[in-house]
Design a protein around this motif. Structure first.
Motif, PDB file in Angstrom:
ATOM      1  N   UNK A  25       0.825  -1.209   0.000  1.00  0.00           N
ATOM      2  CA  UNK A  25       0.000   0.000   0.000  1.00  0.00           C
ATOM      3  C   UNK A  25       0.859   1.259   0.000  1.00  0.00           C
ATOM      4  N   UNK A  26       1.910   1.265   0.807  1.00  0.00           N
ATOM      5  CA  UNK A  26       2.809   2.427   0.842  1.00  0.00           C
ATOM      6  C   UNK A  26       3.472   2.624  -0.524  1.00  0.00           C
ATOM      7  N   UNK A  27       3.863   1.513  -1.169  1.00  0.00           N
ATOM      8  CA  UNK A  27       4.503   1.604  -2.482  1.00  0.00           C
ATOM      9  C   UNK A  27       3.535   2.162  -3.518  1.00  0.00           C
ATOM     10  N   UNK A  28       2.295   1.730  -3.471  1.00  0.00           N
ATOM     11  CA  UNK A  28       1.285   2.202  -4.421  1.00  0.00           C
ATOM     12  C   UNK A  28       1.019   3.692  -4.241  1.00  0.00           C
ATOM     13  N   UNK A  29       0.940   4.118  -2.992  1.00  0.00           N
ATOM     14  CA  UNK A  29       0.632   5.518  -2.706  1.00  0.00           C
ATOM     15  C   UNK A  29       1.768   6.470  -3.080  1.00  0.00           C
ATOM     16  N   UNK A  30       2.959   5.948  -3.266  1.00  0.00           N
ATOM     17  CA  UNK A  30       4.100   6.805  -3.575  1.00  0.00           C
ATOM     18  C   UNK A  30       4.554   6.686  -5.028  1.00  0.00           C
ATOM     19  N   UNK A  31       3.763   6.006  -5.857  1.00  0.00           N
ATOM     20  CA  UNK A  31       4.151   5.775  -7.235  1.00  0.00           C
ATOM     21  C   UNK A  31       2.968   6.034  -8.165  1.00  0.00           C
TER      22      UNK A  31
ATOM     23  N   UNK B   9       2.425   5.355 -11.383  1.00  0.00           N
ATOM     24  CA  UNK B   9       1.998   4.245 -12.235  1.00  0.00           C
ATOM     25  C   UNK B   9       1.254   3.178 -11.435  1.00  0.00           C
ATOM     26  N   UNK B  10       1.773   2.845 -10.257  1.00  0.00           N
ATOM     27  CA  UNK B  10       1.105   1.846  -9.424  1.00  0.00           C
ATOM     28  C   UNK B  10      -0.251   2.341  -8.948  1.00  0.00           C
ATOM     29  N   UNK B  11      -0.323   3.622  -8.622  1.00  0.00           N
ATOM     30  CA  UNK B  11      -1.595   4.190  -8.180  1.00  0.00           C
ATOM     31  C   UNK B  11      -2.631   4.121  -9.290  1.00  0.00           C
ATOM     32  N   UNK B  12      -2.184   4.410 -10.527  1.00  0.00           N
ATOM     33  CA  UNK B  12      -3.091   4.301 -11.659  1.00  0.00           C
ATOM     34  C   UNK B  12      -3.548   2.871 -11.893  1.00  0.00           C
ATOM     35  N   UNK B  13      -2.634   1.923 -11.772  1.00  0.00           N
ATOM     36  CA  UNK B  13      -3.002   0.519 -11.925  1.00  0.00           C
ATOM     37  C   UNK B  13      -3.985   0.079 -10.849  1.00  0.00           C
TER      38      UNK B  13
ATOM     39  N   UNK C 136       3.990  -4.120 -10.318  1.00  0.00           N
ATOM     40  CA  UNK C 136       3.532  -3.803 -11.679  1.00  0.00           C
ATOM     41  C   UNK C 136       3.053  -5.066 -12.385  1.00  0.00           C
ATOM     42  N   UNK C 137       3.817  -6.145 -12.251  1.00  0.00           N
ATOM     43  CA  UNK C 137       3.471  -7.392 -12.928  1.00  0.00           C
ATOM     44  C   UNK C 137       2.151  -7.966 -12.419  1.00  0.00           C
ATOM     45  N   UNK C 138       2.017  -8.061 -11.094  1.00  0.00           N
ATOM     46  CA  UNK C 138       0.816  -8.682 -10.531  1.00  0.00           C
ATOM     47  C   UNK C 138      -0.421  -7.803 -10.728  1.00  0.00           C
ATOM     48  N   UNK C 139      -0.254  -6.491 -10.655  1.00  0.00           N
ATOM     49  CA  UNK C 139      -1.404  -5.600 -10.828  1.00  0.00           C
ATOM     50  C   UNK C 139      -1.842  -5.531 -12.290  1.00  0.00           C
ATOM     51  N   UNK C 140      -0.889  -5.573 -13.201  1.00  0.00           N
ATOM     52  CA  UNK C 140      -1.234  -5.619 -14.624  1.00  0.00           C
ATOM     53  C   UNK C 140      -1.954  -6.925 -14.939  1.00  0.00           C
TER      54      UNK C 140
END
Length: 268
Positions: free
Chosen positions: A56-62, A64-68, A109-113
């Protein structure tokens, strides 16, 4: 009116004529908006102010991940509307895979894509079979799988299938058998000693499995109870000269499946 606007209106007219396109266009639009217009402070499907886990912390700080993550949320909502019985358990598995990545950006990125693609397939009515694409089982428990890297000499005296025991395979085991995807479970599974290939001589029927056991294929089982026992073909342990009885405990189902991969013409 610009050329882009005209093209969009033309696409909308076609979508009205073909209702199934509407869902696809909306879903793709959400993905594009999420991927290119996301703000990491507020774009995630959860409240970033309450983020607690590493993913969650990684997603909130990125960005591309936030968009995914937004695209995953949109796909989940639409897929659940169409197939709730399928999506509910599937979404838990996809979330568990994301959690298992921790703060690893590439893994996330891989798992969310993959998750976005899975929801898209459900929405468009396509088959969802990504987890078992070119996989081979090395054991009898759910998720005991490896990924096929290459095949050579199939149906010859030098049949070889190269394999890798990948993180995604370990996740499948933890998810499907252990039913708890954790870093420890993944690492323990990846630590299992497996061969990087399995081989066979399709002329003699002698072959060696991913776990290093050697067997000899004797052909079809003509015994009257073959169907009941589950051993439609005879496999011999050359060390004892005894046949495998067809049970899970004997390893027969896994061994015969690997022989079929190596020598498909012998088991027709």
């Amino acid at each position: 009116m610009t050329a882009m606007a005209k093209a969009f209106l033309s696409t909308r007219r076609r979508a009205v004529e073909r209702p199934y396109l509407v869902v696809a266009l909306v879903f793709i639009g959400v993905i594009l908006a999420a991927a290119f217009g996301a703000n990491p402070a507020d774009a995630a499907s959860f409240d970033c102010r309450k983020a607690s886990s590493a993913d969650e912390h990684a997603i909130c700080s990125n960005d591309e991940l936030s968009g995914l993550d937004d695209a995953m949320a949109a796909g989940f909502r639409e897929a659940r509307r169409q197939a709730p019985a399928v999506v509910k358990p599937l979404s838990r598995s996809l979330l568990a895979e994301r959690r298992a990545c921790g703060a690893d950006i590439d893994c996330l990125k891989m798992t969310m894509t993959k998750a976005v693609g899975t929801y898209k397939s459900i929405i468009l009515g396509e088959p969802v079979d990504g987890d078992r694409k070119d996989k081979v089982y090395y054991g009898t428990r759910a998720g005991m799988q490896v990924s096929v890297v290459s095949r050579s000499g199939i149906d010859t005296s030098r049949a070889v299938i190269q394999v890798e025991h990948r993180r995604e395979d370990a996740v499948a085991f933890c998810r499907d058998y252990v039913q708890n995807v954790t870093d420890k479970c993944i690492q323990d599974e990846l630590a299992i000693d497996l061969q990087n290939k399995f081989t066979g001589d399709c002329k003699t029927g002698r072959f060696t499995t991913i776990t290093g056991q050697t067997y000899v294929f004797f052909g079809r089982n003509t015994a009257t109870n073959a169907g009941t026992m589950g051993n439609d073909f005879v496999l011999i342990d050359p060390g004892t000269n005894q046949p495998l009885d067809g049970s899970m405990a004997s390893g027969y189902p896994v061994a015969i499946d690997q022989f079929k991969e190596l020598c498909p013409k012998r088991v027709r």
